[in-house]
Write an enzyme that holds these catalytic residues in place. Structure first.
Site, PDB file in Angstrom:
ATOM      1  N   VAL A  65      -8.780  -5.227   9.852  1.00 39.13           N
ATOM      2  CA  VAL A  65      -7.773  -4.956   9.364  1.00 39.13           C
ATOM      3  C   VAL A  65      -7.164  -6.052   8.623  1.00 39.13           C
ATOM      4  O   VAL A  65      -7.191  -7.267   8.914  1.00 39.13           O
ATOM      5  CB  VAL A  65      -6.851  -4.752  10.695  1.00 39.13           C
ATOM      6  CG1 VAL A  65      -5.356  -4.300  10.225  1.00 39.13           C
ATOM      7  CG2 VAL A  65      -7.453  -3.623  11.552  1.00 39.13           C
ATOM      8  N   CYS A  66      -6.637  -5.885   7.396  1.00 38.25           N
ATOM      9  CA  CYS A  66      -5.953  -6.884   6.656  1.00 38.25           C
ATOM     10  C   CYS A  66      -4.474  -6.264   6.399  1.00 38.25           C
ATOM     11  O   CYS A  66      -3.994  -5.305   7.229  1.00 38.25           O
ATOM     12  CB  CYS A  66      -6.536  -7.147   5.349  1.00 38.25           C
ATOM     13  SG  CYS A  66      -6.755  -5.732   4.344  1.00 38.25           S
ATOM     14  N   TYR A  67      -3.906  -6.522   5.347  1.00 38.96           N
ATOM     15  CA  TYR A  67      -2.429  -6.230   4.882  1.00 38.96           C
ATOM     16  C   TYR A  67      -2.588  -4.660   4.251  1.00 38.96           C
ATOM     17  O   TYR A  67      -1.995  -3.949   4.838  1.00 38.96           O
ATOM     18  CB  TYR A  67      -1.948  -7.040   3.816  1.00 38.96           C
ATOM     19  CG  TYR A  67      -1.751  -8.518   4.145  1.00 38.96           C
ATOM     20  CD1 TYR A  67      -0.579  -8.697   5.059  1.00 38.96           C
ATOM     21  CD2 TYR A  67      -2.878  -9.454   3.978  1.00 38.96           C
ATOM     22  CE1 TYR A  67      -0.366 -10.212   5.505  1.00 38.96           C
ATOM     23  CE2 TYR A  67      -2.374 -10.747   4.339  1.00 38.96           C
ATOM     24  CZ  TYR A  67      -1.207 -11.226   5.070  1.00 38.96           C
ATOM     25  OH  TYR A  67      -0.972 -12.382   5.580  1.00 38.96           O
TER      26      TYR A  67
END
Length: 107
Positions: A65-67
């Site tokens: 997961v990132c932004y």
């Protein structure tokens, strides 16, 4: 070449509801992670990645997961190359998760 797959938010929500055995890693900066993250996720960065690789199951799905779902693709491809069998990049990232599931954000 080892690669990763894209994962949409409804599928991740279903997996979490079913308590599927998976590893959920968040590659955002520390302050963003503290302000909110998907329950059960752990923050991963250059300082912690070696320990994670040593400890994590290579067989369980690994969700990155990132932004917004962009930089997680590079991280997912790299982790797939480290021997993880099933690696996913979360499309839309944490920001989309927070929009769709504001009640499912840990602080």
């Amino acid at each position: 070449m080892t690669t990763f797959e894209h994962l949409d938010i409804p599928t991740l929500a279903d997996w979490l509801d079913a308590r599927r055995d998976l590893a959920l890693v968040d590659i955002r900066d520390p302050q963003s992670f503290v302000q909110g993250h998907i329950p059960g996720s752990r923050r991963l960065d250059n300082a912690t990645v070696d320990a994670f690789i040593e400890q994590a199951s290579r067989d369980a799905p690994l969700v990155v997961v990132c932004y917004h779902g962009h930089s997680s693709q590079q991280a997912a491809a790299w982790l797939a190359g480290q021997g993880f069998a099933e690696v996913y990049s979360l499309d839309g990232g944490f920001s989309d998760w927070q929009l769709r599931h504001p009640d499912r954000v840990a602080h």
